[in-house]
Design an enzyme around this catalytic site. Structure first.
Site, PDB file in Angstrom:
ATOM      1  N   ILE A  19       3.579  13.072   0.505  1.00 56.76           N
ATOM      2  CA  ILE A  19       3.269  12.922  -0.924  1.00 56.76           C
ATOM      3  C   ILE A  19       2.359  14.063  -1.399  1.00 56.76           C
ATOM      4  O   ILE A  19       2.548  14.613  -2.489  1.00 56.76           O
ATOM      5  CB  ILE A  19       2.585  11.552  -1.162  1.00 56.76           C
ATOM      6  CG1 ILE A  19       3.547  10.404  -0.806  1.00 56.76           C
ATOM      7  CG2 ILE A  19       2.111  11.424  -2.604  1.00 56.76           C
ATOM      8  CD1 ILE A  19       2.878   9.030  -0.692  1.00 56.76           C
ATOM      9  N   ASN A  91      -5.685  12.333  -1.399  1.00 59.13           N
ATOM     10  CA  ASN A  91      -4.451  11.722  -0.883  1.00 59.13           C
ATOM     11  C   ASN A  91      -4.400  11.548   0.631  1.00 59.13           C
ATOM     12  O   ASN A  91      -3.711  10.657   1.124  1.00 59.13           O
ATOM     13  CB  ASN A  91      -3.284  12.592  -1.377  1.00 59.13           C
ATOM     14  CG  ASN A  91      -2.030  12.416  -0.545  1.00 59.13           C
ATOM     15  OD1 ASN A  91      -1.300  11.442  -0.709  1.00 59.13           O
ATOM     16  ND2 ASN A  91      -1.778  13.355   0.375  1.00 59.13           N
ATOM     17  N   SER A 143      -2.843   1.955  -1.848  1.00 61.80           N
ATOM     18  CA  SER A 143      -1.561   1.519  -1.276  1.00 61.80           C
ATOM     19  C   SER A 143      -1.324   0.097  -1.746  1.00 61.80           C
ATOM     20  O   SER A 143      -2.280  -0.625  -2.073  1.00 61.80           O
ATOM     21  CB  SER A 143      -1.633   1.540   0.255  1.00 61.80           C
ATOM     22  OG  SER A 143      -0.551   0.822   0.812  1.00 61.80           O
ATOM     23  N   TYR A 156      -5.527  -0.797   8.120  1.00 57.11           N
ATOM     24  CA  TYR A 156      -5.019  -0.026   6.972  1.00 57.11           C
ATOM     25  C   TYR A 156      -5.236  -0.804   5.669  1.00 57.11           C
ATOM     26  O   TYR A 156      -5.713  -0.236   4.674  1.00 57.11           O
ATOM     27  CB  TYR A 156      -3.535   0.280   7.188  1.00 57.11           C
ATOM     28  CG  TYR A 156      -2.922   1.171   6.132  1.00 57.11           C
ATOM     29  CD1 TYR A 156      -3.120   2.546   6.150  1.00 57.11           C
ATOM     30  CD2 TYR A 156      -2.141   0.637   5.105  1.00 57.11           C
ATOM     31  CE1 TYR A 156      -2.552   3.367   5.190  1.00 57.11           C
ATOM     32  CE2 TYR A 156      -1.571   1.441   4.139  1.00 57.11           C
ATOM     33  CZ  TYR A 156      -1.775   2.808   4.186  1.00 57.11           C
ATOM     34  OH  TYR A 156      -1.215   3.618   3.219  1.00 57.11           O
ATOM     35  N   LYS A 160      -7.599   0.519   2.575  1.00 56.57           N
ATOM     36  CA  LYS A 160      -7.097   0.809   1.221  1.00 56.57           C
ATOM     37  C   LYS A 160      -7.737  -0.119   0.188  1.00 56.57           C
ATOM     38  O   LYS A 160      -7.932   0.262  -0.969  1.00 56.57           O
ATOM     39  CB  LYS A 160      -5.567   0.721   1.203  1.00 56.57           C
ATOM     40  CG  LYS A 160      -4.888   1.838   2.020  1.00 56.57           C
ATOM     41  CD  LYS A 160      -5.215   3.225   1.471  1.00 56.57           C
ATOM     42  CE  LYS A 160      -4.432   4.332   2.154  1.00 56.57           C
ATOM     43  NZ  LYS A 160      -4.690   5.658   1.589  1.00 56.57           N
ATOM     44  N   TYR A 217      11.598  -4.745  -1.820  1.00 63.56           N
ATOM     45  CA  TYR A 217      11.414  -4.015  -3.087  1.00 63.56           C
ATOM     46  C   TYR A 217      12.454  -4.446  -4.126  1.00 63.56           C
ATOM     47  O   TYR A 217      13.646  -4.141  -3.964  1.00 63.56           O
ATOM     48  CB  TYR A 217      11.480  -2.498  -2.824  1.00 63.56           C
ATOM     49  CG  TYR A 217      10.197  -2.036  -2.170  1.00 63.56           C
ATOM     50  CD1 TYR A 217       9.146  -1.554  -2.938  1.00 63.56           C
ATOM     51  CD2 TYR A 217       9.998  -2.172  -0.801  1.00 63.56           C
ATOM     52  CE1 TYR A 217       7.937  -1.204  -2.353  1.00 63.56           C
ATOM     53  CE2 TYR A 217       8.792  -1.831  -0.210  1.00 63.56           C
ATOM     54  CZ  TYR A 217       7.770  -1.340  -0.987  1.00 63.56           C
ATOM     55  OH  TYR A 217       6.574  -1.017  -0.421  1.00 63.56           O
TER      56      TYR A 217
HETATM   57  N1  LIG Z   1       4.237   6.951   2.675  1.00 59.49           N
HETATM   58  C1  LIG Z   1       3.988   5.743   2.197  1.00 59.49           C
HETATM   59  O1  LIG Z   1       4.822   4.835   2.227  1.00 59.49           O
HETATM   60  C2  LIG Z   1       2.661   5.442   1.583  1.00 59.49           C
HETATM   61  C3  LIG Z   1       2.511   4.245   0.857  1.00 59.49           C
HETATM   62  C4  LIG Z   1       1.276   3.959   0.290  1.00 59.49           C
HETATM   63  C5  LIG Z   1       0.219   4.838   0.434  1.00 59.49           C
HETATM   64  N2  LIG Z   1       0.394   5.984   1.152  1.00 59.49           N
HETATM   65  C6  LIG Z   1      -0.753   6.865   1.286  1.00 59.49           C
HETATM   66  O2  LIG Z   1      -0.407   8.134   0.769  1.00 59.49           O
HETATM   67  C7  LIG Z   1      -1.132   9.148   1.464  1.00 59.49           C
HETATM   68  C8  LIG Z   1      -0.182  10.218   1.980  1.00 59.49           C
HETATM   69  O3  LIG Z   1       0.774   9.588   2.800  1.00 59.49           O
HETATM   70  P1  LIG Z   1       2.052  10.353   3.348  1.00 59.49           P
HETATM   71  O4  LIG Z   1       3.044   9.302   3.604  1.00 59.49           O
HETATM   72  O5  LIG Z   1       2.396  11.513   2.483  1.00 59.49           O
HETATM   73  O6  LIG Z   1       1.480  10.842   4.763  1.00 59.49           O
HETATM   74  P2  LIG Z   1       1.781  12.128   5.676  1.00 59.49           P
HETATM   75  O7  LIG Z   1       1.376  11.746   7.059  1.00 59.49           O
HETATM   76  O8  LIG Z   1       3.146  12.653   5.429  1.00 59.49           O
HETATM   77  O9  LIG Z   1       0.717  13.158   5.096  1.00 59.49           O
HETATM   78  C9  LIG Z   1      -0.665  12.951   5.270  1.00 59.49           C
HETATM   79  C10 LIG Z   1      -1.348  14.294   5.349  1.00 59.49           C
HETATM   80  O10 LIG Z   1      -2.755  14.051   5.524  1.00 59.49           O
HETATM   81  C11 LIG Z   1      -3.244  14.940   6.506  1.00 59.49           C
HETATM   82  N3  LIG Z   1      -4.423  14.349   7.142  1.00 59.49           N
HETATM   83  C12 LIG Z   1      -4.463  13.279   7.978  1.00 59.49           C
HETATM   84  N4  LIG Z   1      -5.715  13.084   8.422  1.00 59.49           N
HETATM   85  C13 LIG Z   1      -6.477  14.052   7.863  1.00 59.49           C
HETATM   86  C14 LIG Z   1      -7.854  14.399   7.973  1.00 59.49           C
HETATM   87  N5  LIG Z   1      -8.691  13.705   8.760  1.00 59.49           N
HETATM   88  N6  LIG Z   1      -8.319  15.454   7.271  1.00 59.49           N
HETATM   89  C15 LIG Z   1      -7.482  16.172   6.480  1.00 59.49           C
HETATM   90  N7  LIG Z   1      -6.169  15.906   6.360  1.00 59.49           N
HETATM   91  C16 LIG Z   1      -5.671  14.865   7.052  1.00 59.49           C
HETATM   92  C17 LIG Z   1      -2.088  15.103   7.493  1.00 59.49           C
HETATM   93  O11 LIG Z   1      -2.224  16.280   8.277  1.00 59.49           O
HETATM   94  C18 LIG Z   1      -0.892  15.117   6.560  1.00 59.49           C
HETATM   95  O12 LIG Z   1      -0.554  16.427   6.143  1.00 59.49           O
HETATM   96  C19 LIG Z   1      -1.937   8.422   2.546  1.00 59.49           C
HETATM   97  O13 LIG Z   1      -3.242   8.159   2.072  1.00 59.49           O
HETATM   98  C20 LIG Z   1      -1.168   7.132   2.724  1.00 59.49           C
HETATM   99  O14 LIG Z   1      -1.972   6.092   3.231  1.00 59.49           O
HETATM  100  C21 LIG Z   1       1.588   6.313   1.719  1.00 59.49           C
END
Ligand SMILES: NC(=O)c1ccc[n+]([C@@H]2O[C@H](COP(=O)([O-])OP(=O)(O)OC[C@H]3O[C@@H](n4cnc5c(N)ncnc54)[C@H](O)[C@@H]3O)[C@@H](O)[C@H]2O)c1
Length: 257
Positions: A19, A91, A143, A156, A160, A217
């Site tokens: 994202i 994010n 989330s 988690y 959140k 969903y």
């Molecule tokens: N994908 C989903 O279904 C979903 C749903 C709800 C919320 N989210 C939230 O959205 C956000 C992004 O999720 P995503 O699915 O794109 O994840 P992703 O794993 O594809 O990307 C997360 C990014 O965060 C970076 N990261 C992780 N730990 C880190 C740290 N300690 N310091 C700096 N960078 C760090 C990773 O290297 C990665 O590039 C997260 O907070 C996740 O909880 C995701």
């Protein structure tokens, strides 16, 4: 470059992929100079390369957001190289595994450190710059797991929930100083973060896990990174000038059932 974030300096944490990667590219298309912050240096560079190839302005900055000194140092660097931060998309996040019965203490600590402390540290560093300039927008990544119980996701969900509470607290402190703070609560989006969780849900079968998740969903599908990035763009822009302390569920109706 004209656009809804023209003239702004935007930081996207976790901008190396998923994202965050989609949001960093969109923010740059909308005119922001973007700092792509990630613990994974190569991933951040990949996003920056894509932005620059498309004619946008971006720098890659590497930090583990759980490390206060590293976070403060990269925000200082961003201010020196791009200018005062006006937009933060907070994010970056990690998943956890297990119910309260079988969750491991280390996993709990890691999830809280990245999702809660990391969100706080980046917000603090950005807010200090925004308060000095009297304006800014912070969007924290929540989330649906903050709004409803999700099975086998204890740490988690708790992390959140804390992000949503932190968002409301920050919005009250910062509104008089010209800084808005909102949260997005995305439903499931297919990204690398989710693959292990979906596979586990399907008893080791990713396709089965995907089908079981999609069934939750009402809209009949999972979300896309672009759809969440669009919400982040709206909340970051002046179009959302009267929104602060809002928690926007971008979830295809999942939490409305
Ligand atoms: N994908 C989903 O279904 C979903 C749903 C709800 C919320 N989210 C939230 O959205 C956000 C992004 O999720 P995503 O699915 O794109 O994840 P992703 O794993 O594809 O990307 C997360 C990014 O965060 C970076 N990261 C992780 N730990 C880190 C740290 N300690 N310091 C700096 N960078 C760090 C990773 O290297 C990665 O590039 C997260 O907070 C996740 O909880 C995701």
């Amino acid at each position: 470059m004209a656009g809804r974030l023209a003239g702004r300096v935007a930081v996207v944490t976790g901008g190396g992929g998923g994202i965050g990667g989609a949001a960093a590219k969109l923010f740059a298309e909308e005119g922001a100079a973007v700092a792509v912050l990630d613990v994974a240096a190569a991933a951040a560079k990949e996003t920056v390369d894509a932005i620059q190839q498309a004619g946008g302005t971006a720098i890659a900055v590497t930090a583990d957001i759980t490390d206060a000194r590293a976070v403060d140092a990269v925000f200082d660097r961003i201010e020196r190289e791009l200018g005062s931060v006006g937009v933060l998309y907070n994010n970056a996040g990690v998943n956890s595994a297990g119910s309260v019965v079988d969750a491991e203490e280390d996993d709990w600590d890691r999830c809280m450190a990245v999702n809660v402390k990391g969100t706080f540290l980046c917000a603090r560093a950005a807010a200090r710059q925004m308060v000095r300039s009297g304006k800014g927008s912070i969007v924290n990544q929540g989330s649906v797991a903050a709004l409803v119980g999700v099975a086998n996701f204890a740490a988690y969900c708790a992390s959140k929930g804390a992000v949503v509470a932190l968002t409301r607290s920050m919005s009250v402190d910062l509104a008089p100083k010209g800084v808005r703070v909102n949260a997005i609560c995305p439903g499931t989006v297919y990204t690398p973060l989710m693959e292990p969780m979906l596979t586990a849900r399907g008893g080791g079968d990713l396709e089965k896990g995907l089908a079981m998740t999609t069934a939750k969903y009402p809209i009949g599908r999972l979300g896309t990174p672009a759809e969440i990035a669009n919400v982040a763009l709206f909340l970051s822009s002046d179009e959302a000038a009267f929104l602060t302390g809002s928690v926007v569920a971008a979830d295809g109706g999942m939490t409305s059932q």
